[in-house]
Design an enzyme around this catalytic site. Structure first.
Site, PDB file in Angstrom:
ATOM      1  N   CYS A 112       0.818  -1.235   0.000  1.00  0.00           N
ATOM      2  CA  CYS A 112       0.000   0.000   0.000  1.00  0.00           C
ATOM      3  C   CYS A 112       0.844   1.273   0.000  1.00  0.00           C
ATOM      4  O   CYS A 112       0.323   2.353  -0.283  1.00  0.00           O
ATOM      5  CB  CYS A 112      -0.954   0.007   1.185  1.00  0.00           C
ATOM      6  N   HIS A 243      -3.092   7.213   2.273  1.00  0.00           N
ATOM      7  CA  HIS A 243      -3.547   5.927   1.741  1.00  0.00           C
ATOM      8  C   HIS A 243      -4.967   5.694   2.248  1.00  0.00           C
ATOM      9  O   HIS A 243      -5.266   5.925   3.422  1.00  0.00           O
ATOM     10  CB  HIS A 243      -2.595   4.824   2.197  1.00  0.00           C
ATOM     11  N   ASN A 273     -10.356   0.093  -0.225  1.00  0.00           N
ATOM     12  CA  ASN A 273      -8.889   0.129  -0.174  1.00  0.00           C
ATOM     13  C   ASN A 273      -8.336  -0.492  -1.460  1.00  0.00           C
ATOM     14  O   ASN A 273      -8.474  -1.700  -1.669  1.00  0.00           O
ATOM     15  CB  ASN A 273      -8.418  -0.653   1.062  1.00  0.00           C
TER      16      ASN A 273
HETATM   17  O1  UT7 Z   1      -3.992  -1.236   3.389  1.00  0.00           O
HETATM   18  C1  UT7 Z   1      -3.251  -1.683   4.485  1.00  0.00           C
HETATM   19  C2  UT7 Z   1      -3.700  -1.054   5.690  1.00  0.00           C
HETATM   20  N1  UT7 Z   1      -4.897  -1.680   6.175  1.00  0.00           N
HETATM   21  C3  UT7 Z   1      -5.537  -1.070   7.126  1.00  0.00           C
HETATM   22  O2  UT7 Z   1      -5.140   0.002   7.518  1.00  0.00           O
HETATM   23  C4  UT7 Z   1      -6.713  -1.750   7.806  1.00  0.00           C
HETATM   24  C5  UT7 Z   1      -6.631  -1.495   9.281  1.00  0.00           C
HETATM   25  N2  UT7 Z   1      -7.657  -2.104  10.075  1.00  0.00           N
HETATM   26  C6  UT7 Z   1      -8.975  -1.731  10.037  1.00  0.00           C
HETATM   27  O3  UT7 Z   1      -9.371  -0.915   9.222  1.00  0.00           O
HETATM   28  C7  UT7 Z   1      -9.915  -2.311  11.068  1.00  0.00           C
HETATM   29  O4  UT7 Z   1      -9.179  -2.949  12.073  1.00  0.00           O
HETATM   30  C8  UT7 Z   1     -10.964  -3.276  10.476  1.00  0.00           C
HETATM   31  C9  UT7 Z   1     -11.972  -2.515   9.646  1.00  0.00           C
HETATM   32  C10 UT7 Z   1     -10.263  -4.341   9.650  1.00  0.00           C
HETATM   33  C11 UT7 Z   1     -11.734  -3.953  11.619  1.00  0.00           C
HETATM   34  O5  UT7 Z   1     -12.323  -2.983  12.467  1.00  0.00           O
HETATM   35  P1  UT7 Z   1     -12.256  -3.152  14.048  1.00  0.00           P
HETATM   36  O6  UT7 Z   1     -13.020  -2.034  14.633  1.00  0.00           O
HETATM   37  O7  UT7 Z   1     -10.805  -3.287  14.410  1.00  0.00           O
HETATM   38  O8  UT7 Z   1     -13.077  -4.474  14.281  1.00  0.00           O
HETATM   39  P2  UT7 Z   1     -12.571  -5.846  14.897  1.00  0.00           P
HETATM   40  O9  UT7 Z   1     -11.628  -6.532  13.977  1.00  0.00           O
HETATM   41  O10 UT7 Z   1     -12.140  -5.643  16.297  1.00  0.00           O
HETATM   42  O11 UT7 Z   1     -13.927  -6.641  14.940  1.00  0.00           O
HETATM   43  C12 UT7 Z   1     -14.989  -6.257  15.799  1.00  0.00           C
HETATM   44  C13 UT7 Z   1     -16.115  -7.235  15.633  1.00  0.00           C
HETATM   45  C14 UT7 Z   1     -15.677  -8.691  15.760  1.00  0.00           C
HETATM   46  O12 UT7 Z   1     -16.724  -9.405  16.379  1.00  0.00           O
HETATM   47  P3  UT7 Z   1     -16.633  -9.804  17.942  1.00  0.00           P
HETATM   48  O13 UT7 Z   1     -15.383 -10.621  18.067  1.00  0.00           O
HETATM   49  O14 UT7 Z   1     -16.574  -8.500  18.655  1.00  0.00           O
HETATM   50  O15 UT7 Z   1     -17.901 -10.567  18.152  1.00  0.00           O
HETATM   51  C15 UT7 Z   1     -15.520  -9.134  14.345  1.00  0.00           C
HETATM   52  O16 UT7 Z   1     -15.674 -10.536  14.201  1.00  0.00           O
HETATM   53  O17 UT7 Z   1     -16.661  -7.116  14.302  1.00  0.00           O
HETATM   54  C16 UT7 Z   1     -16.636  -8.392  13.668  1.00  0.00           C
HETATM   55  N3  UT7 Z   1     -16.429  -8.201  12.244  1.00  0.00           N
HETATM   56  C17 UT7 Z   1     -17.433  -7.988  11.385  1.00  0.00           C
HETATM   57  N4  UT7 Z   1     -18.771  -7.918  11.542  1.00  0.00           N
HETATM   58  C18 UT7 Z   1     -19.520  -7.683  10.461  1.00  0.00           C
HETATM   59  C19 UT7 Z   1     -15.249  -8.177  11.550  1.00  0.00           C
HETATM   60  N5  UT7 Z   1     -15.483  -7.970  10.245  1.00  0.00           N
HETATM   61  C20 UT7 Z   1     -16.823  -7.852  10.098  1.00  0.00           C
HETATM   62  C21 UT7 Z   1     -17.671  -7.620   9.002  1.00  0.00           C
HETATM   63  N6  UT7 Z   1     -18.994  -7.527   9.229  1.00  0.00           N
HETATM   64  N7  UT7 Z   1     -17.195  -7.460   7.752  1.00  0.00           N
END
Ligand code: UT7
Length: 314
Positions: A112, A243, A273
């Site tokens: 990225c 980015h 992204n």
């Molecule tokens: O290009 C390279 C750089 N990439 C990035 O910068 C990405 C960086 N990371 C992020 O943008 C975020 O961490 C994410 C968008 C990937 C995830 O957001 P988050 O607020 O960190 O959520 P999380 O991973 O902590 O997940 C929270 C909850 C989980 O459920 P439980 O364990 O709390 O029950 C996940 O299983 O949300 C759940 N979850 C979803 N639910 C519905 C994860 N993905 C999804 C989804 N739809 N697509």
């Protein structure tokens, strides 16, 4: 020798097919509400069967060339993590598709951060006198390496290409660049395959929370480093173009810098992204706002980790 390299024009291309958030619950457990709230993404473009990274790149490049009134350039750099083939470089396919037979072309792989790395390289070639014009392209068909059963990653990405032409100039253009990498973070974001490992392209794996934390911290820090090298402060920046991974990352950087969120140019809602393509796509999306002499800061973080920033005058 040229004092500066400067952006002359830009062009972009997004594949026709669009997948809306509301299309995704049919294939995995997710919702439009979750994706919007956690990322700001509403839709993503997906390359058609047989549509290659070099096709996207060549379409974006053609627009940039037409706008610049150029038929050819001295240098083509394609930043991509989803090349057409292992070799030759996607950049030589782009060169062929543009009907160019001279100059030199190569790919750069910094995931990225690839576009920021490529801009820095092109700037160095132009300032050294080895090239007078350069086509710098970020292009990806990254949806081809997604695990569509992993809702933590597959909802985040999209395909597309953005291109800029850099030309030599006596007027200030690129003022400074700062690049970093630290391989100790490889396991936070990677593909689980490769030519040398298993002869497969592999699928994208990410520890989202850790990447998010590093993205906010490192993209912010490196902007300040690059600004210092250019003898400017954050208050001088007219437009910050990060980015485009997650709107919440961009909002957190704006908050940290206490700058108006309107100054942070975003295209993540419609593009998702697009990895190395995200910054040039955002540049093209907001081109009309960018005025001659505006101070612009580009910043990115990608797998590796790699990260970097470019400070330039539009
Ligand atoms: O290009 C390279 C750089 N990439 C990035 O910068 C990405 C960086 N990371 C992020 O943008 C975020 O961490 C994410 C968008 C990937 C995830 O957001 P988050 O607020 O960190 O959520 P999380 O991973 O902590 O997940 C929270 C909850 C989980 O459920 P439980 O364990 O709390 O029950 C996940 O299983 O949300 C759940 N979850 C979803 N639910 C519905 C994860 N993905 C999804 C989804 N739809 N697509």
């Amino acid at each position: 020798m040229a004092k500066y390299s400067k952006i002359i024009s830009c062009g972009s291309y997004l594949p026709e097919k669009v997948i809306n958030n509301s299309d995704l619950p049919a294939i995995l457990e997710t919702s439009d509400e979750w994706i919007r709230a956690r990322t700001g993404i509403t839709q993503r473009h997906i390359a058609a069967d047989g549509e290659l990274t070099s096709d996207l790149a060549a379409k974006a490049a053609k627009i940039a060339l037409e706008k610049a009134g150029l038929a050819a350039v001295d240098l083509i750099i394609v930043a991509t993590t989803t090349p057409d083939t292992t070799f030759p470089a996607t950049a030589v396919s782009v060169q062929k598709k543009l009907g160019m037979h001279s100059g030199f072309a190569f790919d750069i792989q910094a995931v990225c951060s690839g576009f920021v790395y490529a801009m820095n390289m092109a700037d160095i070639y132009i300032k050294s006198g080895q090239a007078k014009t350069a086509l710098v392209i970020g292009a990806e068909t990254i949806t081809r390496i997604l695990d569509w059963a992993d809702r933590g990653t597959c909802v985040l990405f999209g395909d597309g290409a953005g291109a800029v032409i850099l030309g030599e100039s006596d007027e200030p253009g690129i003022l400074s660049a700062k690049l970093h990498s630290d391989g100790q973070f490889q396991q936070e974001l990677y593909v689980d395959g490769g030519v040398s490992i298993n002869q497969q392209a592999g699928l994208l794996r990410m520890n989202g929370k850790e990447v998010f934390r590093h993205a906010v911290e490192k993209m912010g820090n490196v902007v300040l480093e690059a600004l210092e090298d250019a003898d400017y402060g954050i208050e001088d920046v007219k437009w910050l173009i990060p980015h485009q991974a997650n709107q919440r990352i961009m909002d957190a950087i704006a908050k940290r810098f206490k700058i108006d969120s309107d100054k942070v140019l975003s295209a993540v809602a419609k593009h998702a992204n697009t990895s190395a393509a995200s910054i040039p796509l955002a540049i093209c999306e907001h081109e009309a706002k960018l005025k001659s002499g505006d101070l612009v800061a580009l910043t990115a973080l990608g797998a590796g980790f790699t990260w970097g920033s470019i400070i330039l005058k539009w």
